[in-house]
Structures are given as C-alpha cells and as structure tokens.
Design an enzyme around this catalytic site. Structure first.
Site, short mmCIF file in Angstrom:
data_model
loop_
_atom_site.label_atom_id
_atom_site.label_comp_id
_atom_site.label_asym_id
_atom_site.label_seq_id
_atom_site.Cartn_x
_atom_site.Cartn_y
_atom_site.Cartn_z
N HIS A 94 0.81 -1.21 0.00
CA HIS A 94 0.00 0.00 0.00
C HIS A 94 0.85 1.27 0.00
O HIS A 94 0.32 2.36 -0.21
CB HIS A 94 -1.02 0.00 1.15
CG HIS A 94 -0.46 0.34 2.50
ND1 HIS A 94 -0.18 -0.60 3.46
CD2 HIS A 94 -0.17 1.52 3.06
CE1 HIS A 94 0.27 -0.01 4.55
NE2 HIS A 94 0.28 1.28 4.34
N ASP A 124 0.26 -7.57 1.46
CA ASP A 124 0.59 -6.14 1.58
C ASP A 124 2.10 -5.93 1.65
O ASP A 124 2.60 -5.18 2.49
CB ASP A 124 -0.10 -5.52 2.79
CG ASP A 124 -0.03 -3.99 2.76
OD1 ASP A 124 0.34 -3.44 1.70
OD2 ASP A 124 -0.32 -3.35 3.78
N SER A 216 4.49 3.04 7.66
CA SER A 216 4.15 1.85 6.89
C SER A 216 5.34 1.36 6.09
O SER A 216 5.98 2.13 5.37
CB SER A 216 3.00 2.15 5.93
OG SER A 216 1.81 2.38 6.62
#
Length: 696
Positions: A94, A124, A216
C-alpha cells in the site's frame, strides 16, 4: 500515508508527527525500570538501533488514482528496509501501489531513485530496487538488516518500530509484543487491498510500539536488531506488523519472479457452521465454475478437514487462514490433497492447481475516451456476472469527456468489447485501436462506434474521441477602443470631487503605449462627453456606457473628449483630441496549445492579460491558462496565470517557441523539464519530472 481499508480506528495517521528518537525511547525504558540492569539494557539497545538505523529508507512516491475519468497524481510517503547489498528494499504494497516513480532517502539524506520490482496485495508487501548507479563514487556500502525468526515471538518480547513518519527522517518507538498471531475477525470486516483480503494469509504481530503515518513498510526489530516484522496497520491504540518469516518468503519470490506465484483451486471457504456441530475444519462456501476444484468434484457445503496432508487447525478465522496458506503455498500444476466430509461420509480428492490470478488489474487512463479502464480479471468477471474475461472494464469516467458525452453515454462498470467492428479483448487492444484512430498529435475529433456490454445486454454507442478540449473560437471584428479603464461618476462621487456634472466616466488607468496616453489623458480625469454627446454613467451598472459609445466609431477616427481635471491650482474643464485605435486581440483569440502529456495549457499573452496581472511591459513569456488539478505539472507547482519565461534556459515569448523548446527537452531524453516562471512580482523555477508522464 494512506493505509488499506481497515474498519477500526487506526493508530496511524499523517497528522501524527510526534517522533521519539532512539535516545528518548531508551530513556523512557530506563525510567520504568531501575538499577544497573536497566542502564545496561538502554546502552545495548541504543548501540543496536544505531546499527539498524542506516538500513531504514524513507520512500516518496507519486501515486496515480482514478477520479473523474483521469488518473490524479499525489505525493505519498512511507518507509522501507534494505534487505540486500544489491539495493533491494522491502516495504508495504500500500506504499508502493499505483506508482511508477519512487525516490528514496537513506539515513544520511542521500537521495536515490528506485523502481518497483513487484508487489503482493495478499500480504501487503512490495519490493523496490534502488538505482545504485546514482550513488557517488566511493559511497559506503549499503547497510543491510537481517531477518529474525518471527515464529519465536511470544507476548512480552520487547520490540522497536522503525520508520520515517510524515515525510520526516528516521525514528523509533519502543513496545512489547501483545499477540504474535493476531487474526482479524470477520465481524470487524475484511482488510481489502487491490481486491485481495490481506487477512487471508497474514497473522499480524500485535504490539504497542506506536507507529505513525509514514511508518508503513518500516521494520519491527527485536533487541538483537533483527527484522521480525514489517509494520502495516493501526488497531485501536495498538499496531500490527506482517511477520518476518512470511515477509522474507514473499520478498524472495518477488526478487526471483517479479511476483508471487501461487496455486489456485477455485475453492472459497468460510468458518465452520455451529449448526453442523463440526469439531474442526472449514466449510466450502463456493466452488468457481470450471475451476480445478469443480473438476475434482468438490461441492459447496463440503467440510474440509485437511489439506496437503495437514489437519486444518485453529478456530474460525484462523482455520480459514490456515486452509488458504496451505493452498497458496503449493505451486501451480501440483496436486493438492484434500480430505473432506460430505454429510457424515469421509472423502478425499486430489485437485490439480491452476495459477492464482491477480484480483485487480492496473488502471489505464485514456485521454481520448475521457475514461480510466482496467483489464478484466477472473474475480472481476465473476463479481460483475460477465460471461467471459474478454473486454475492457470502465472504472471511471469524466462527465464532460468523450465517454461521458457519447450517445448513449458510457457508464462506470460498462465493458468495451469492440470499436468500429474490431474486437477489444483487453487494454492492449484498446490502446492499439485508439492510437491508430487518433494519434497523439491529432486535433479535433474522430467518431467511432463502440460495442458495450452492460447488464447482460450488448449496446452500440457513438463516441467522439478527442485528445484536446473542444474550442470554438470566432474572431470578432475589431471595433474602436480607447486605451483606458474607468468607473462611473455617481452623484456621491461627483459631490466629493466637486464636479457639477450629471454623470461621466472617471479614468482609473491609462494603458501604456496607447493613443490615449500619447494624447495626454491622465488617471483622475473625468470624461464628460465625446464629440458633444454626454457620457451618462451615473450608477455602477453604467460602467460600460463609455465603451459602447467608443465602439460606434470607426477605427482611426479622431474624437474630441470633454474632460474635468483636478489640478493643483484649480479644477478645470478641457478638451482633448484622441485618435481611436483598434481593440486589442482578446485572450480568447490568442494562439494556444495544450500539453496533453504534462497536463497544462498555455497561450500567447493578450493585452487584457497584461492589464489583469499587471505584467511589466518589458516582460515577455507565455501565459499558463490552465493546469489540470492533481496533474503532472500541478504536482510540480505550475499554476494558472504563471508566465513561462524560459524552458531549460531558452527564452520563450510565444506558444510556438515554447512548444519547440519543450519538445527539444523531451526528445533529448532529459529526466526533467525546467521552467523559469514569473508569478506575482517574482520569478522562480518549476521542475517537472518527465520520467513517468512520458511513458506510453
């Protein structure tokens, strides 16, 4: 950094930019313990983190997302960790998805561009590769952080979340493992990414080391400095990381194959049903038509108790994830042994697996169609109840574009299956057909007949393809014009000025270089009459009376203007003879050009542009008439009403000159186009990245 959809309050957000340095983290740890052991641990952790930090990378990417029939662009940020001396770095899918341009910052601020090697929405995870040719000669080797064994984690283990939150430099937060195998409950809802349920395969490491927007993709490390997870989500006030063992396996496959290749049976499973009183296993909810499982005789309602020789373990969500991990771990072409119950009878089957396809294809913008489209995938064709995968799915439409104005208009979720009698099987077909019909340098429109699949019907639609916005310019006859701006002489204004007159036009600006300036007309003069005819401007809505009177004359006519002028000595009336000249060419009739690739429009500077923007008379350039919102040029900082003075050092005074200079830069293969622009009284440089928008 935008995160995958997770229907719980996220502990990470772009607005949360509080950072804890290594020293601050370890100092906090020392405050909650006592004695020499705590001090030694603080020093040990500080030394460990000092070694790990150089492997942390701040990632900045240009993301393209469909909106209003085009792919809008925006900078997004995230984190990554270097996993090899060759320059491979691991991050979240992402972070990397929907982008083709990445720039990465090492711990010392060195910037290196990167390319995406591959991504895996199911976990992911994504792998980028740094362009090491951009490094300076003699640069120090990359710092690589090794993986640890995430299966050995237990609640209470101390962990550190590293990353680059909020486009800022590297940071660290400290916490402990709360649950090493978190499964997201179906009651909360699935975590979807590019059509995949991330919870299908991932058991998250739940911990309380705070992560922020931009963390992230950064690593979760243990006290040995080993990567034991890749931080991904916020779960209420806690954080979730993808286990390192899974991350390492996925990264290795992406580096080898550009993607993760998994087996697919066509089976969809769900949690066990309480009404069946089954002790273990998962229920077959669906079997895809024509799939390997259908061929092997598996049916909805069967209860799978074992796969690949392993008993399905875990309660509810964990059992579902266990089956999918066993299935996807097998290579396409191999046989998956499945033991199941049909009613009370025990049965078995061997399912020869197919290749698991991507759930969602990439978006492609078609300017000529005014639409964003995708290839059909197996999942999309099933969900949309389509008879086959052939065709191009319309994901997004610009209402004012060709698709939005077709007859009948095209709609989101329509499928284009043909153009002018030629079949369209995929996006590549549509690209080839469109480029042949309307090449990049084409102006005007090209009408085509599109075959559209909609709700089970096959429609025909007339579409007028066009690359540039339609413009209908009708040159106007040049009327007589007086080179001034004025305001009405209202009764109150006349009283304050001491003028005994029933209306008039007060001059507010005399345009330089005009006949009016040469004749001696000045700001503050009040034009009372023209050739003896009163100028009846008494109200604000009478502001165009003088202009209308002037337009009645022929160009070149000399007219006598009766004025009131305030002087130092006294106020007086006088007359001036002024030759009326032709009205300047309006901005709507100036030469213009639309840069389709870089998403801006320019035109030659008109007289009214100079007046409106108060451009100095000696300033030459080309005026930016519009910039596509969230487009390539907008992203670089170009704005409407900028005056482009130079392109890569070449002066430009007309649209034709700008076009030649721009094309010269593009054909030279340079990575950036540099504009010198004038904006609100000062100049500055705009640098447009050419590496992505010029790609076919």
């Amino acid at each position: 950094m935008n995160r995958p959809r997770l229907p719980v309050p996220a502990a990470v957000g772009a607005a949360c930019l509080s950072l804890l340095s290594v020293t601050a983290c370890t100092r906090e740890a020392a405050q909650v313990t006592a004695g020499g052991a705590a001090s030694a641990a603080m020093t040990e952790n500080t030394d460990m983190l000092a070694k790990v930090f150089p492997s942390i990378v701040r990632i900045e990417a240009i993301r393209e997302q469909p909106r209003d029939g085009r792919l809008t662009k925006a900078w997004v940020g995230g984190s990554g960790v270097i996993i090899s001396q060759e320059g491979y770095l691991l991050t979240n899918c992402h972070v990397a998805e929907d982008a083709n341009y990445y720039r990465c910052y090492l711990y010392d601020g060195e910037m290196i561009e990167a390319v995406r090697i591959g991504q895996d929405p199911m976990t992911d995870l994504a792998v980028l590769k740094l362009d090491l040719t951009q490094r300076k000669k003699g640069a120090a080797p990359l710092q690589v952080t090794n993986f640890g064994d995430s299966d050995k984690l237990v609640p209470g283990n101390v962990v550190f979340a590293l990353g680059s939150p909020g486009f800022l430099s590297q940071s660290s937060t400290r916490g402990i493992v709360a649950n090493p195998t978190l499964t997201m409950s179906e009651n909360i809802g699935p975590m979807m990414l590019r059509g995949e349920n991330v919870g299908t395969l991932v058991h998250w490491i739940l911990h309380d080391a705070t992560i922020y927007g931009g963390n992230s993709g950064g690593p979760l490390v243990n006290t040995k400095g080993e990567v034991i997870g890749i931080n991904e989500i916020g779960v209420v006030s806690l954080s979730g990381a993808i286990p390192a063992n899974l991350a390492r396996e996925v990264a290795d496959q992406i580096i080898r194959n550009k993607r993760v290749i998994r087996g697919w049976s066509g089976i969809t499973v769900q949690e066990k049903l309480e009404s069946l009183n089954q002790s273990s296993g998962v229920v077959v909810a669906d079997v895809a038509e024509g799939s390997p499982a259908a061929a092997a005789g598996i049916k909805a309602g069967d209860v799978i108790v074992a796969a690949a020789g392993k008993t399905i373990e875990g309660e509810k969500e964990k059992a579902v994830a266990h089956f999918y991990r066993l299935e996807t771990a097998q290579a396409p072409g191999s046989e998956l042994a499945i033991d199941f119950l049909r009613g009370t009878a025990k049965q078995s089957a061997r399912v020869k697996l197919d290749v698991r396809e991507l759930a969602q294809a990439d978006d492609k913008e078609f300017k000529a169609w005014g639409a964003v489209v995708r290839d059909l995938t197996r999942d999309l064709a099933r969900d949309a109840r389509l008879p086959e995968k052939k065709g191009v799915w319309i994901q997004n439409i610009r209402p004012g574009g060709a698709a939005g104005q077709a007859e009948p208009d095209l709609r989101v979720q329509d499928v284009i299956v043909g153009v002018n009698g030629q079949p369209v099987n995929n996006v590549a077909d549509l690209v080839a057909i469109t480029e042949k019909i309307i090449p990049e340098d084409t102006t005007g429109t090209k009408t085509v007949l599109a075959s559209i699949r909609r709700d089970g019907a096959l429609l025909s639609s007339v579409v007028e393809l066009r690359l540039t916005s339609p413009k209908n310019i009708t040159p106007q006859a040049r009327r007589a014009w007086l080179g001034v701006s004025s305001q009405p002489l209202t009764p109150k204004l006349a009283t304050q000025l001491g003028i005994k007159a029933d209306g008039g036009a007060r001059v507010t600006r005399v345009h330089p270089g005009t006949k009016a300036e040469a004749a001696g007309l000045k700001v503050g003069d009040v034009i009372l009459a023209v050739d003896g005819q009163d100028v009846n401007e008494r109200r604000q809505e009478d502001a165009d009376v003088l202009a209308r009177m002037i337009r009645q004359y022929r160009v070149g006519t000399e007219a006598k203007f009766s004025l009131w002028r305030e002087t130092a000595e006294n106020n007086k009336r006088l007359e001036l003879a002024i030759v009326l000249e032709a009205q300047p060419t309006p901005s709507a009739e100036m030469p213009e050009w639309e840069d389709i690739k870089l998403e801006y429009e320019v035109r030659d500077v008109a007289f009214d542009d100079r007046v409106r923007l108060q451009l100095p008379g000696n300033l030459s350039g080309v005026l930016v008439s519009s910039v596509v919102s969230a487009g390539w040029s907008y992203l670089a900082g170009l704005r409407s009403d900028d005056l482009i003075m130079e392109i890569d050092g070449t002066k430009v005074a007309t649209v034709a000159e700008l076009q030649r200079a721009r094309n010269a830069v593009v054909s030279s293969g340079k990575g950036h186009l540099v504009m010198l622009v004038y904006r609100r009284g000062e100049t500055g440089f705009i640098e447009i990245n050419l590496k992505q928008p010029l790609k076919p």
